[in-house]
Design a protein around this motif. Sequence first.
Motif, PDB file in Angstrom:
ATOM      1  N   LEU A  46     127.570  57.697 -36.768  1.00 25.49           N
ATOM      2  CA  LEU A  46     127.474  58.606 -35.630  1.00 25.49           C
ATOM      3  C   LEU A  46     127.630  57.842 -34.327  1.00 25.49           C
ATOM      4  O   LEU A  46     127.390  56.634 -34.251  1.00 25.49           O
ATOM      5  CB  LEU A  46     126.159  59.381 -35.646  1.00 25.49           C
ATOM      6  N   TRP A  47     128.064  58.566 -33.335  1.00 29.17           N
ATOM      7  CA  TRP A  47     128.143  58.013 -31.982  1.00 29.17           C
ATOM      8  C   TRP A  47     127.485  58.996 -31.027  1.00 29.17           C
ATOM      9  O   TRP A  47     127.580  60.211 -31.192  1.00 29.17           O
ATOM     10  CB  TRP A  47     129.579  57.714 -31.595  1.00 29.17           C
ATOM     11  N   LYS A  48     126.787  58.462 -30.051  1.00 29.09           N
ATOM     12  CA  LYS A  48     125.956  59.280 -29.166  1.00 29.09           C
ATOM     13  C   LYS A  48     126.153  58.859 -27.716  1.00 29.09           C
ATOM     14  O   LYS A  48     126.048  57.680 -27.378  1.00 29.09           O
ATOM     15  CB  LYS A  48     124.482  59.133 -29.569  1.00 29.09           C
ATOM     16  N   ASP A  49     126.462  59.843 -26.870  1.00 25.44           N
ATOM     17  CA  ASP A  49     126.596  59.633 -25.421  1.00 25.44           C
ATOM     18  C   ASP A  49     127.562  58.499 -25.069  1.00 25.44           C
ATOM     19  O   ASP A  49     127.268  57.649 -24.219  1.00 25.44           O
ATOM     20  CB  ASP A  49     125.222  59.343 -24.793  1.00 25.44           C
ATOM     21  N   ILE A  50     128.711  58.462 -25.731  1.00 21.35           N
ATOM     22  CA  ILE A  50     129.698  57.423 -25.431  1.00 21.35           C
ATOM     23  C   ILE A  50     130.323  57.717 -24.061  1.00 21.35           C
ATOM     24  O   ILE A  50     130.952  58.750 -23.853  1.00 21.35           O
ATOM     25  CB  ILE A  50     130.792  57.368 -26.508  1.00 21.35           C
ATOM     26  N   THR A  51     130.121  56.786 -23.146  1.00 20.91           N
ATOM     27  CA  THR A  51     130.644  56.917 -21.784  1.00 20.91           C
ATOM     28  C   THR A  51     131.363  55.625 -21.417  1.00 20.91           C
ATOM     29  O   THR A  51     130.811  54.534 -21.594  1.00 20.91           O
ATOM     30  CB  THR A  51     129.510  57.196 -20.784  1.00 20.91           C
ATOM     31  N   VAL A  52     132.579  55.752 -20.935  1.00 23.86           N
ATOM     32  CA  VAL A  52     133.378  54.587 -20.547  1.00 23.86           C
ATOM     33  C   VAL A  52     133.868  54.799 -19.122  1.00 23.86           C
ATOM     34  O   VAL A  52     134.483  55.821 -18.810  1.00 23.86           O
ATOM     35  CB  VAL A  52     134.582  54.383 -21.489  1.00 23.86           C
ATOM     36  N   THR A  53     133.596  53.836 -18.257  1.00 22.85           N
ATOM     37  CA  THR A  53     134.057  53.912 -16.865  1.00 22.85           C
ATOM     38  C   THR A  53     134.804  52.635 -16.496  1.00 22.85           C
ATOM     39  O   THR A  53     134.474  51.543 -16.985  1.00 22.85           O
ATOM     40  CB  THR A  53     132.883  54.105 -15.888  1.00 22.85           C
ATOM     41  N   VAL A  54     135.809  52.791 -15.653  1.00 24.73           N
ATOM     42  CA  VAL A  54     136.558  51.652 -15.126  1.00 24.73           C
ATOM     43  C   VAL A  54     136.655  51.812 -13.611  1.00 24.73           C
ATOM     44  O   VAL A  54     136.389  52.888 -13.072  1.00 24.73           O
ATOM     45  CB  VAL A  54     137.977  51.569 -15.739  1.00 24.73           C
ATOM     46  N   LYS A  55     137.048  50.741 -12.946  1.00 27.70           N
ATOM     47  CA  LYS A  55     137.224  50.813 -11.495  1.00 27.70           C
ATOM     48  C   LYS A  55     138.629  51.313 -11.188  1.00 27.70           C
ATOM     49  O   LYS A  55     139.614  50.756 -11.672  1.00 27.70           O
ATOM     50  CB  LYS A  55     137.000  49.440 -10.863  1.00 27.70           C
ATOM     51  N   HIS A  57     141.963  51.606  -9.367  1.00 22.47           N
ATOM     52  CA  HIS A  57     142.680  50.600  -8.586  1.00 22.47           C
ATOM     53  C   HIS A  57     142.946  51.064  -7.156  1.00 22.47           C
ATOM     54  O   HIS A  57     143.047  50.245  -6.234  1.00 22.47           O
ATOM     55  CB  HIS A  57     144.012  50.260  -9.268  1.00 22.47           C
ATOM     56  N   LYS A  58     143.060  52.371  -6.949  1.00 18.80           N
ATOM     57  CA  LYS A  58     143.366  52.885  -5.612  1.00 18.80           C
ATOM     58  C   LYS A  58     142.113  53.067  -4.775  1.00 18.80           C
ATOM     59  O   LYS A  58     142.010  52.577  -3.654  1.00 18.80           O
ATOM     60  CB  LYS A  58     144.127  54.208  -5.734  1.00 18.80           C
ATOM     61  N   THR A  59     141.133  53.775  -5.344  1.00 17.50           N
ATOM     62  CA  THR A  59     139.924  54.080  -4.564  1.00 17.50           C
ATOM     63  C   THR A  59     138.851  53.018  -4.686  1.00 17.50           C
ATOM     64  O   THR A  59     137.897  53.004  -3.908  1.00 17.50           O
ATOM     65  CB  THR A  59     139.339  55.427  -5.029  1.00 17.50           C
ATOM     66  N   LYS A  60     138.974  52.139  -5.693  1.00 12.55           N
ATOM     67  CA  LYS A  60     137.983  51.100  -5.975  1.00 12.55           C
ATOM     68  C   LYS A  60     136.629  51.685  -6.383  1.00 12.55           C
ATOM     69  O   LYS A  60     135.621  50.980  -6.384  1.00 12.55           O
ATOM     70  CB  LYS A  60     137.790  50.175  -4.766  1.00 12.55           C
ATOM     71  N   GLN A  61     136.636  52.957  -6.753  1.00 12.43           N
ATOM     72  CA  GLN A  61     135.414  53.618  -7.192  1.00 12.43           C
ATOM     73  C   GLN A  61     135.421  53.756  -8.714  1.00 12.43           C
ATOM     74  O   GLN A  61     136.480  53.747  -9.339  1.00 12.43           O
ATOM     75  CB  GLN A  61     135.294  55.012  -6.552  1.00 12.43           C
ATOM     76  N   PRO A  62     134.233  53.893  -9.324  1.00 15.36           N
ATOM     77  CA  PRO A  62     134.191  54.071 -10.776  1.00 15.36           C
ATOM     78  C   PRO A  62     134.943  55.334 -11.199  1.00 15.36           C
ATOM     79  O   PRO A  62     134.824  56.389 -10.582  1.00 15.36           O
ATOM     80  CB  PRO A  62     132.693  54.194 -11.074  1.00 15.36           C
ATOM     81  N   LYS A  63     135.715  55.189 -12.268  1.00 12.60           N
ATOM     82  CA  LYS A  63     136.489  56.308 -12.801  1.00 12.60           C
ATOM     83  C   LYS A  63     136.122  56.490 -14.268  1.00 12.60           C
ATOM     84  O   LYS A  63     136.128  55.539 -15.045  1.00 12.60           O
ATOM     85  CB  LYS A  63     137.986  56.021 -12.663  1.00 12.60           C
ATOM     86  N   SER A  64     135.805  57.718 -14.630  1.00 11.33           N
ATOM     87  CA  SER A  64     135.356  58.000 -15.994  1.00 11.33           C
ATOM     88  C   SER A  64     136.544  58.218 -16.920  1.00 11.33           C
ATOM     89  O   SER A  64     137.434  59.017 -16.629  1.00 11.33           O
ATOM     90  CB  SER A  64     134.458  59.243 -16.001  1.00 11.33           C
ATOM     91  N   ALA A 102     138.902  49.011 -22.657  1.00 14.94           N
ATOM     92  CA  ALA A 102     139.943  48.818 -21.640  1.00 14.94           C
ATOM     93  C   ALA A 102     139.548  47.605 -20.813  1.00 14.94           C
ATOM     94  O   ALA A 102     138.381  47.178 -20.829  1.00 14.94           O
ATOM     95  CB  ALA A 102     140.081  50.063 -20.757  1.00 14.94           C
ATOM     96  N   THR A 103     140.497  47.050 -20.092  1.00 12.91           N
ATOM     97  CA  THR A 103     140.216  45.876 -19.272  1.00 12.91           C
ATOM     98  C   THR A 103     139.188  46.215 -18.194  1.00 12.91           C
ATOM     99  O   THR A 103     139.384  47.136 -17.402  1.00 12.91           O
ATOM    100  CB  THR A 103     141.502  45.367 -18.609  1.00 12.91           C
ATOM    101  N   GLY A 104     138.092  45.467 -18.173  1.00 16.67           N
ATOM    102  CA  GLY A 104     137.056  45.677 -17.165  1.00 16.67           C
ATOM    103  C   GLY A 104     136.247  46.943 -17.340  1.00 16.67           C
ATOM    104  O   GLY A 104     135.560  47.373 -16.413  1.00 16.67           O
ATOM    105  N   ALA A 105     136.301  47.551 -18.521  1.00 11.77           N
ATOM    106  CA  ALA A 105     135.591  48.818 -18.744  1.00 11.77           C
ATOM    107  C   ALA A 105     134.099  48.585 -18.975  1.00 11.77           C
ATOM    108  O   ALA A 105     133.689  47.586 -19.566  1.00 11.77           O
ATOM    109  CB  ALA A 105     136.189  49.555 -19.933  1.00 11.77           C
ATOM    110  N   LYS A 106     133.294  49.535 -18.499  1.00 11.74           N
ATOM    111  CA  LYS A 106     131.861  49.537 -18.765  1.00 11.74           C
ATOM    112  C   LYS A 106     131.590  50.604 -19.818  1.00 11.74           C
ATOM    113  O   LYS A 106     131.902  51.784 -19.619  1.00 11.74           O
ATOM    114  CB  LYS A 106     131.079  49.846 -17.494  1.00 11.74           C
ATOM    115  N   VAL A 107     131.028  50.188 -20.950  1.00  7.69           N
ATOM    116  CA  VAL A 107     130.808  51.092 -22.080  1.00  7.69           C
ATOM    117  C   VAL A 107     129.316  51.344 -22.235  1.00  7.69           C
ATOM    118  O   VAL A 107     128.520  50.399 -22.295  1.00  7.69           O
ATOM    119  CB  VAL A 107     131.385  50.502 -23.383  1.00  7.69           C
ATOM    120  N   GLU A 108     128.951  52.607 -22.316  1.00 10.23           N
ATOM    121  CA  GLU A 108     127.565  52.996 -22.544  1.00 10.23           C
ATOM    122  C   GLU A 108     127.506  53.927 -23.752  1.00 10.23           C
ATOM    123  O   GLU A 108     128.494  54.564 -24.112  1.00 10.23           O
ATOM    124  CB  GLU A 108     126.999  53.706 -21.314  1.00 10.23           C
TER     125      GLU A 108
END
Length: 641
Positions: A46-55, A57-64, A102-108
């Motif tokens: 099972l997998w639970k609450d899988i969330t992946v965000t990256v920065k 490139h244009k806005t420099k903000q986290p992107k889901s 993904a490159t530089g991705a934050k995985v939760e």
Amino acid sequence: MRSPRSDTEGVFYKNITDSHDPFTTDIELQSADDSPLMNHTVKSFLWKDITVTVKDHKTKQPKSILDGVDGLVEPGEICALMGPSGCGKTTLLNVLAHRDAATGAKVEGHTLVNGTAASLSVFRTLSSYVEQEDALIGSLTVRETLHFAARLAHKNTLSAKDRKSRIEGLLDSFGLRNQSNTIIGTPIQKGISGGQKRRVSVASQLITGPKILFLDEPTSGLDSAASLEVVSYVKKVAKKNNLIVIASIHQPSTSTFELFDKLVLLSGGKQHYFGPVDGVGAHFELLGFPMPRQINPAEFLLEMMNIDFASHQEAAQARLNEMHKAWITSPCAKELKTQMTISLKNAEPFTLKAEPSKGNFPIVLMTLVHRAFVKSYRDVVAYGIRIAMYTGLAIMMGTVWLRLHTEQDDIQPFINAIFFGSAFMSFMAVAYVPSYLEDRATFVKERYNGLYGSAAFIISNFIIGLPYLFLITLIFSSIAYWLSNFQPTAHAFFSWIMWLFLDLVAAESLVVLMSSIFPNFVISLALTAFANGLWMSVGGFLVTPTILNVFWKYVFHYIDYQSYVFQGMMVNEFQHRTYGCGADCRCIYESELSDQCRISGTAVLDQYGYKTHETGKWVGILLAIVLGYRLLGWAALCLRK
């Protein structure tokens, strides 16, 4: 929840009938003492609450990329990850398979086996991953592909009889019996079909004994009939052996879509459905989107999820958001939460029985060398074309510099021939790039599946190249050396062979380094060619070391393998040879033999600043350069995990 078979202890396959019909061949699981896991049975993934965000490139903000995705699959089920392009299904598959998202991705979030988190080493033992591209060695037959996969996976813990039994079982189960002795296929030699390649890719992973199998676009590039064929075989084996199969899939036909047990439907990284495939129609009907009759359900779902081409983007996005909210409160979502709660309550941790044996390394190395040997003599792209190319180059060189004389007018042509024979031979090593990249692709797949590491691959690649490079050296030298009339002694001839062999070994090691850092055909080819051009420029022929400026001399000349080969060949040719000064006795080089109208070869060496009796030193430096290239190549492979 579906109950797994209680007698399963390790996913190992054995053909127990003589039937060649893949749908009547029986395959059963067998307990195995060689399995490294104490608790063998996988009851859920099972997998639970899988969330992946990256920065961004244009806005420099986290992107889901993924946002709170849940799911649960049990043994014997095959689950499809589906959605429009860019929805995050490949990212989710990589996260579930414990690969880089993904490159530089934050995985939760959490991925749990039997309700507990498995370590990476344990998970690699439990699972296998089949790439979207078939990373198969084209010159091996289907049977050989499975044979080497079994040897690498079980490292001689299986007897030859058991290994053969498992191979025969998979050949029958995947309908590959008639193609068992057919090669996979190369750009030059036609092999099996695309659908059969996909089946071989899956079978080669199943023979390693996984409990969880990940498939990245298993029907990519296949027509509807071949897609149905591949998924049918996977479903058959999954049901028979209580495998958990999770596959990303793009746009299956109706027949293929209905083979899946469960479906994860994504759009924009958000989950819009998880549950039985046969229940997705009822779910969307409750939302006011009834599925039309006589339409491919997969196409209907993808059209609803895809808003890239909507004329009113804001309205389409709002509709998707409402669907997502409706999913969260739907009966299917509540049922999933209930199943996940039960799985967590019945948690059973996996523990390793013992660390992998260090004695496995020689076994893995011998297996890789054996496989590389079969590939190298059968695949003309690997060395056959290069042998023909170097033979043609030898004939060209020998006839251009044909029968040079020991007169001063031929001294420069001799030097030119030495440069050509060393520098251009190493430059032509770029022809090894495509063969190495194929080997590297196979290595990456097998390393991800925990079969072996970078050291075994680099060492086996080095070992298998030596005899072929020596053969190339011997053929080239036997033709070019005697036609050009280099120093006609056995000692000088074999010294030439030694220098040219070391030259080719260093050149191939440079290819390995560049292709390991940049595993792209065009980039690695360009960079290897550039590096060889640099070595030619500072090697000592175009600009002698005595006048080469200090930057290029101290930064590049002394680490240039071509420079040591060139000076070694120069000393080999000129150290014990003299040349006539012509009828008018005007010597272009001053030497102690000028009064005899002769030129000592050492006078030529003095012009380049080359000393004699330093062969051992130069050979040692060359070997150090080769070792350095290989170690850097190994480090590059390690860092690119």
